[in-house]
Design an enzyme around this catalytic site. Structure first.
Site, PDB file in Angstrom:
ATOM      1  N   ASP A 177      -5.697   4.225  -5.956  1.00 48.99           N
ATOM      2  CA  ASP A 177      -4.596   5.120  -6.271  1.00 48.99           C
ATOM      3  C   ASP A 177      -3.561   4.179  -6.876  1.00 48.99           C
ATOM      4  O   ASP A 177      -2.945   3.381  -6.158  1.00 48.99           O
ATOM      5  CB  ASP A 177      -4.030   5.788  -5.010  1.00 48.99           C
ATOM      6  CG  ASP A 177      -2.908   6.750  -5.371  1.00 48.99           C
ATOM      7  OD1 ASP A 177      -2.028   6.351  -6.163  1.00 48.99           O
ATOM      8  OD2 ASP A 177      -2.905   7.878  -4.886  1.00 48.99           O
ATOM      9  N   HIS A 178      -3.391   4.236  -8.175  1.00 46.81           N
ATOM     10  CA  HIS A 178      -2.611   3.162  -8.814  1.00 46.81           C
ATOM     11  C   HIS A 178      -1.150   3.159  -8.359  1.00 46.81           C
ATOM     12  O   HIS A 178      -0.464   2.158  -8.501  1.00 46.81           O
ATOM     13  CB  HIS A 178      -2.754   3.194 -10.335  1.00 46.81           C
ATOM     14  CG  HIS A 178      -1.903   4.204 -11.028  1.00 46.81           C
ATOM     15  ND1 HIS A 178      -2.241   5.528 -11.105  1.00 46.81           N
ATOM     16  CD2 HIS A 178      -0.723   4.084 -11.682  1.00 46.81           C
ATOM     17  CE1 HIS A 178      -1.305   6.174 -11.777  1.00 46.81           C
ATOM     18  NE2 HIS A 178      -0.370   5.332 -12.143  1.00 46.81           N
ATOM     19  N   HIS A 240      -1.083  10.674  -5.417  1.00 51.00           N
ATOM     20  CA  HIS A 240       0.090   9.814  -5.553  1.00 51.00           C
ATOM     21  C   HIS A 240       1.247  10.232  -4.644  1.00 51.00           C
ATOM     22  O   HIS A 240       1.816   9.419  -3.911  1.00 51.00           O
ATOM     23  CB  HIS A 240       0.586   9.791  -6.999  1.00 51.00           C
ATOM     24  CG  HIS A 240      -0.462   9.412  -7.998  1.00 51.00           C
ATOM     25  ND1 HIS A 240      -1.446   8.490  -7.724  1.00 51.00           N
ATOM     26  CD2 HIS A 240      -0.687   9.814  -9.264  1.00 51.00           C
ATOM     27  CE1 HIS A 240      -2.228   8.356  -8.802  1.00 51.00           C
ATOM     28  NE2 HIS A 240      -1.784   9.150  -9.740  1.00 51.00           N
TER      29      HIS A 240
HETATM   30  C1  BG6 Z   1      -2.280   9.649 -13.298  1.00 54.13           C
HETATM   31  C2  BG6 Z   1      -2.332  11.095 -13.661  1.00 54.13           C
HETATM   32  O1  BG6 Z   1      -2.991   9.406 -12.119  1.00 54.13           O
HETATM   33  O2  BG6 Z   1      -0.925   9.242 -13.135  1.00 54.13           O
HETATM   34  C3  BG6 Z   1      -1.534  11.358 -14.915  1.00 54.13           C
HETATM   35  O3  BG6 Z   1      -3.678  11.491 -13.856  1.00 54.13           O
HETATM   36  C4  BG6 Z   1      -0.135  10.815 -14.788  1.00 54.13           C
HETATM   37  O4  BG6 Z   1      -1.510  12.743 -15.228  1.00 54.13           O
HETATM   38  C5  BG6 Z   1      -0.138   9.380 -14.302  1.00 54.13           C
HETATM   39  O5  BG6 Z   1       0.493  10.903 -16.049  1.00 54.13           O
HETATM   40  C6  BG6 Z   1       1.265   8.897 -13.987  1.00 54.13           C
HETATM   41  O6  BG6 Z   1       1.242   7.530 -13.728  1.00 54.13           O
HETATM   42  P1  BG6 Z   1       2.513   6.600 -13.972  1.00 54.13           P
HETATM   43  O7  BG6 Z   1       2.073   5.266 -13.505  1.00 54.13           O
HETATM   44  O8  BG6 Z   1       2.809   6.663 -15.439  1.00 54.13           O
HETATM   45  O9  BG6 Z   1       3.617   7.194 -13.161  1.00 54.13           O
END
Ligand code: BG6
Length: 484
Positions: A177-178, A240
């Site tokens: 989960d980044h 997230h």
């Molecule tokens: C991803 C989603 O996991 O996270 C995207 O699939 C979203 O829809 C993105 O835009 C948002 O990531 P960050 O790091 O730009 O907040």
């Protein structure tokens, strides 16, 4: 002061889906940045594996283009680039057939940590896991990295977990989960458990409510097909926002160790009440003169998928009973900004009388952009007049507090990929955690599907539908402004 880089042990990494979008935008740039930072040696093999016919030279050319576009700040590092590209190799391989597997097995060295990045759709996870084992690549130090979406609902997530568990132990599985790799998200734990100041107040006795906002200004872009099947609930909340909620709400783990942390997060998810039907607001963005609306972008004129969602949640445990958590996320909103605001209760008695107005302490943790922490405190308005009170921020923008170099945070993928090599699962989701998150998500979705409600339209560049504002107004509260 530049941050200290501790080199990782030698490793070989295979990227399944090596020529895909994630490899191009995130994985290869992250590896390159870590290499330039001195985190691993030239004696590393980075092998792209994909179905299309390609040789090592072709893959290097692909990577060179990707790095020029997604790591432009390192454009001048010609020597480092040549060294990095020399580590790359490619195997043409069929996840569902035998082609390429023997060649891959030969290239992986026995005395290395071996990591396999499944940068492919979840339908291939089981096949890849099975073939890795069949070709003798699954044992010992092997670890696999899987990307979201990890399932579409509880049942599919369970099936994925079962498919992986047949061939790999849980300690070998790294579910990304980044958001957990974002520097400020990790900082949440440092703030809560590294300071004595906040924790005594971190409960329903002192906290009025907590708001979590993850706002994006972009639309669904080229990902319409995937997104239209997911929607904001599955795409953002189930993973997230849920992770942010867990880190904010969890009990202090006994130590900063993967299972201790993940046990506590799991308890939070399991303590979530079902969401009341009136506590969910879904929205879909409208177009502008220059930008298409959601349905056009998603390629589905009848779509009832939400590109925005706001929810009110309750964590039913001793710490949080009675403190609502308001979550919202959406695309095409006013700004790209993510923050968590812990809004404390009013002082029990105002010695300054009603004319001093209402003042509250708010702790804001800004995740992006402009990462930092701000604590709103109440002080006397300067001047010889009466005792008037104003709220001012004690602002700790990391770039100012630490200096721009120290606050030049690595991309989440840099941290997470190096954690895979280090064998540290703290920032990865455990199988039971993912399943618990789906178990909570599924009935919320089932409820609106049964009711057949359509999402409410909202203007591009707004804060979402007005009903989302009402969700808080009804409780005598208000969202913080979405601003840079
Ligand atoms: C991803 C989603 O996991 O996270 C995207 O699939 C979203 O829809 C993105 O835009 C948002 O990531 P960050 O790091 O730009 O907040």
């Amino acid at each position: 002061m530049a941050s200290r880089v501790i080199p990782v042990d030698p490793f070989d990494l295979v990227i399944f889906g090596g020529t895909g979008d994630l490899a191009r935008r995130k994985i290869l740039p992250a590896l390159y940045r870590r290499f330039v930072a001195g985190q691993f040696e030239r004696d590393t093999r980075l092998i792209g594996a994909a179905r299309g016919a390609m040789d090592a030279e072709g893959y290097r050319a692909f990577a060179r283009d990707a790095l020029a576009e997604f790591a432009p700040e390192l454009a001048g590092r010609k020597r480092a680039l040549a060294d990095f590209l020399a580590m790359l190799d490619h195997v043409t391989l069929d996840a569902r057939g035998e082609e390429g597997w023997d060649i891959l097995a030969e290239k992986i060295r026995k005395d290395r940590i071996r990591a396999f990045y499944f940068s492919v759709g979840p339908t291939l996870f089981g096949d890849l896991a099975r073939r890795l084992q069949r070709h003798g690549l699954a044992h010992g130090d092997a670890r696999i990295v899987v990307e979201k979406p990890f399932g579409h609902d509880l049942e599919s997530a369970r099936a994925l977990n079962r498919g992986l568990a047949r061939h790999f132990d849980e300690h070998q599985i790294y579910r990304i989960d980044h958001y957990l790799g974002k520097e400020t998200v990790q900082n949440l734990m440092a703030i809560r458990f590294g300071n004595v100041l906040f924790e005594p107040l971190w409960n329903s006795q002192y906290v009025d409510h907590i708001q979590i906002t993850v706002a994006e200004s972009v639309g669904v872009g080229g990902r319409g097909e995937y997104y239209d099947r997911a929607g904001a609930m599955r795409d953002m909340v189930q993973n997230h926002l849920m992770q942010l909620l867990c880190l904010i709400a969890m009990e202090p783990p006994a130590k900063f160790d993967p299972d201790a942390v993940r046990d506590e997060k799991l308890k939070v998810i399991r303590a979530l009440d079902p969401v009341a039907p009136g506590a969910v607001v879904r929205g879909q963005y409208e177009g502008t003169d220059t930008l298409p609306d959601y349905r056009t972008e998603a390629g589905n004129p009848e779509s009832t998928t939400e590109s925005f969602i706001a929810l009110k949640l309750h964590v039913s445990n001793w710490r949080w009973a009675g403190t609502p958590f308001y979550l919202r996320t959406g695309k095409r909103l006013r700004e790209r900004t993510s923050e968590i605001a812990v809004v404390f209760k009013d002082a029990p008695h105002s010695i300054f009388g009603p004319e001093a107005g209402r003042h509250r302490n708010i702790l804001t943790i800004r995740l992006q952009p402009n990462e930092g922490i701000e604590l709103g405190v109440t002080i006397k308005e300067p001047g010889p007049g009466g005792m008037r009170l104003i709220d001012v921020p004690l602002d700790m923008t990391f770039a100012e507090a630490l200096g721009p170099e120290e606050a030049d945070f690595p991309d989440a993928y840099e941290r997470l990929i190096m954690d895979v090599i280090r064998g540290n699962q703290t920032l990865f989701m455990r199988g039971d955690e993912v399943e618990a998150a789906w178990a909570w998500t599924d009935p919320v979705i089932a409820e609106w599907e049964a009711a057949g409600t359509a999402p409410l339209p909202y203007a591009t560049g707004s804060s979402g539908p007005d009903d989302a504002l009402m969700l808080m107004h009804r409780d005598g509260r208000r969202w913080r402004e979405i601003r840079p």
